[in-house]
Structures are given as structure tokens and as C-alpha cells.
Motif scaffolding. Sequence first.
Motif, PDB file in Angstrom:
ATOM      1  N   LEU A 189       0.808  -1.211   0.000  1.00  0.00           N
ATOM      2  CA  LEU A 189       0.000   0.000   0.000  1.00  0.00           C
ATOM      3  C   LEU A 189       0.840   1.260   0.000  1.00  0.00           C
ATOM      4  O   LEU A 189       0.405   2.297  -0.504  1.00  0.00           O
ATOM      5  CB  LEU A 189      -0.947  -0.007   1.203  1.00  0.00           C
ATOM      6  CG  LEU A 189      -2.002  -1.106   1.173  1.00  0.00           C
ATOM      7  CD1 LEU A 189      -2.856  -1.054   2.428  1.00  0.00           C
ATOM      8  CD2 LEU A 189      -2.869  -1.015  -0.064  1.00  0.00           C
ATOM      9  N   ASP A 190       2.054   1.194   0.540  1.00  0.00           N
ATOM     10  CA  ASP A 190       2.921   2.372   0.524  1.00  0.00           C
ATOM     11  C   ASP A 190       3.286   2.762  -0.906  1.00  0.00           C
ATOM     12  O   ASP A 190       3.254   3.942  -1.262  1.00  0.00           O
ATOM     13  CB  ASP A 190       4.182   2.129   1.346  1.00  0.00           C
ATOM     14  CG  ASP A 190       3.893   2.015   2.840  1.00  0.00           C
ATOM     15  OD1 ASP A 190       2.907   2.630   3.305  1.00  0.00           O
ATOM     16  OD2 ASP A 190       4.647   1.312   3.527  1.00  0.00           O
ATOM     17  N   LEU A 239       2.293   6.211  -5.662  1.00  0.00           N
ATOM     18  CA  LEU A 239       1.915   6.352  -7.068  1.00  0.00           C
ATOM     19  C   LEU A 239       0.640   7.174  -7.220  1.00  0.00           C
ATOM     20  O   LEU A 239       0.532   8.016  -8.126  1.00  0.00           O
ATOM     21  CB  LEU A 239       1.746   4.981  -7.711  1.00  0.00           C
ATOM     22  CG  LEU A 239       3.039   4.216  -7.981  1.00  0.00           C
ATOM     23  CD1 LEU A 239       2.725   2.753  -8.285  1.00  0.00           C
ATOM     24  CD2 LEU A 239       3.833   4.853  -9.111  1.00  0.00           C
ATOM     25  N   LEU A 240      -0.326   6.963  -6.339  1.00  0.00           N
ATOM     26  CA  LEU A 240      -1.571   7.736  -6.411  1.00  0.00           C
ATOM     27  C   LEU A 240      -1.326   9.211  -6.113  1.00  0.00           C
ATOM     28  O   LEU A 240      -1.927  10.093  -6.746  1.00  0.00           O
ATOM     29  CB  LEU A 240      -2.614   7.153  -5.446  1.00  0.00           C
ATOM     30  CG  LEU A 240      -3.203   5.814  -5.867  1.00  0.00           C
ATOM     31  CD1 LEU A 240      -4.036   5.223  -4.727  1.00  0.00           C
ATOM     32  CD2 LEU A 240      -4.022   5.946  -7.135  1.00  0.00           C
ATOM     33  N   MET A 241      -0.438   9.488  -5.176  1.00  0.00           N
ATOM     34  CA  MET A 241      -0.106  10.885  -4.866  1.00  0.00           C
ATOM     35  C   MET A 241       0.599  11.541  -6.054  1.00  0.00           C
ATOM     36  O   MET A 241       0.324  12.702  -6.378  1.00  0.00           O
ATOM     37  CB  MET A 241       0.736  10.957  -3.593  1.00  0.00           C
ATOM     38  CG  MET A 241      -0.075  10.648  -2.351  1.00  0.00           C
ATOM     39  SD  MET A 241       0.873  10.466  -0.826  1.00  0.00           S
ATOM     40  CE  MET A 241       1.970  11.832  -0.841  1.00  0.00           C
ATOM     41  N   ASP A 242       1.500  10.795  -6.712  1.00  0.00           N
ATOM     42  CA  ASP A 242       2.161  11.328  -7.902  1.00  0.00           C
ATOM     43  C   ASP A 242       1.150  11.575  -9.013  1.00  0.00           C
ATOM     44  O   ASP A 242       1.253  12.566  -9.755  1.00  0.00           O
ATOM     45  CB  ASP A 242       3.250  10.365  -8.397  1.00  0.00           C
ATOM     46  CG  ASP A 242       4.495  10.389  -7.536  1.00  0.00           C
ATOM     47  OD1 ASP A 242       4.643  11.325  -6.722  1.00  0.00           O
ATOM     48  OD2 ASP A 242       5.320   9.465  -7.672  1.00  0.00           O
ATOM     49  N   ASP A 289      -0.636  -1.870 -12.872  1.00  0.00           N
ATOM     50  CA  ASP A 289      -0.409  -3.224 -12.371  1.00  0.00           C
ATOM     51  C   ASP A 289      -0.751  -3.343 -10.890  1.00  0.00           C
ATOM     52  O   ASP A 289      -1.350  -4.330 -10.462  1.00  0.00           O
ATOM     53  CB  ASP A 289       1.031  -3.651 -12.629  1.00  0.00           C
ATOM     54  CG  ASP A 289       1.341  -3.796 -14.115  1.00  0.00           C
ATOM     55  OD1 ASP A 289       0.389  -3.844 -14.930  1.00  0.00           O
ATOM     56  OD2 ASP A 289       2.537  -3.849 -14.451  1.00  0.00           O
ATOM     57  N   LYS A 290      -0.397  -2.330 -10.106  1.00  0.00           N
ATOM     58  CA  LYS A 290      -0.704  -2.352  -8.668  1.00  0.00           C
ATOM     59  C   LYS A 290      -2.212  -2.311  -8.443  1.00  0.00           C
ATOM     60  O   LYS A 290      -2.739  -2.959  -7.543  1.00  0.00           O
ATOM     61  CB  LYS A 290      -0.046  -1.177  -7.943  1.00  0.00           C
ATOM     62  CG  LYS A 290       1.454  -1.185  -7.967  1.00  0.00           C
ATOM     63  CD  LYS A 290       2.021  -2.277  -7.116  1.00  0.00           C
ATOM     64  CE  LYS A 290       3.538  -2.215  -7.152  1.00  0.00           C
ATOM     65  NZ  LYS A 290       4.152  -3.470  -6.806  1.00  0.00           N
TER      66      LYS A 290
END
Length: 50
Positions: free
Chosen positions: A6-7, A12-15, A31-32
Motif C-alpha cells: 500500500l505504501d 503512485l496515487l499521490m504522484d 499493475d498495482k
Amino acid sequence: MMSVNLDILKELLMDWEDNNLTYSDMIELRDKLKDAREVIEVEMDKYEAQ
């Protein structure tokens, strides 16, 4: 059970939110998210089987 880091997903979501993803980041995020969906579906199946 497959696990999802999750980290890494959160980073990636924040980026993505900051519009700061490279093409390879987009592939990794895709992919995640697929991995996370699979984990959620397995857990839902377990719950529904109870």
C-alpha cells in the motif's frame, strides 16, 4: 493471499494526483491497481462464502 504494498500504491496515487507520473509509473500504477482488485475480490469471495 496475495498482498499489495500500500505504501507504493499510495505514493503512485499521490504522484498521479500531482500530475507527476512517468510512463513507467503509469504502468506500475496500473499493475498495482490490478493486484489490489484481485486481493479485494478474493476477500469478498471469502466473506460471501461465510
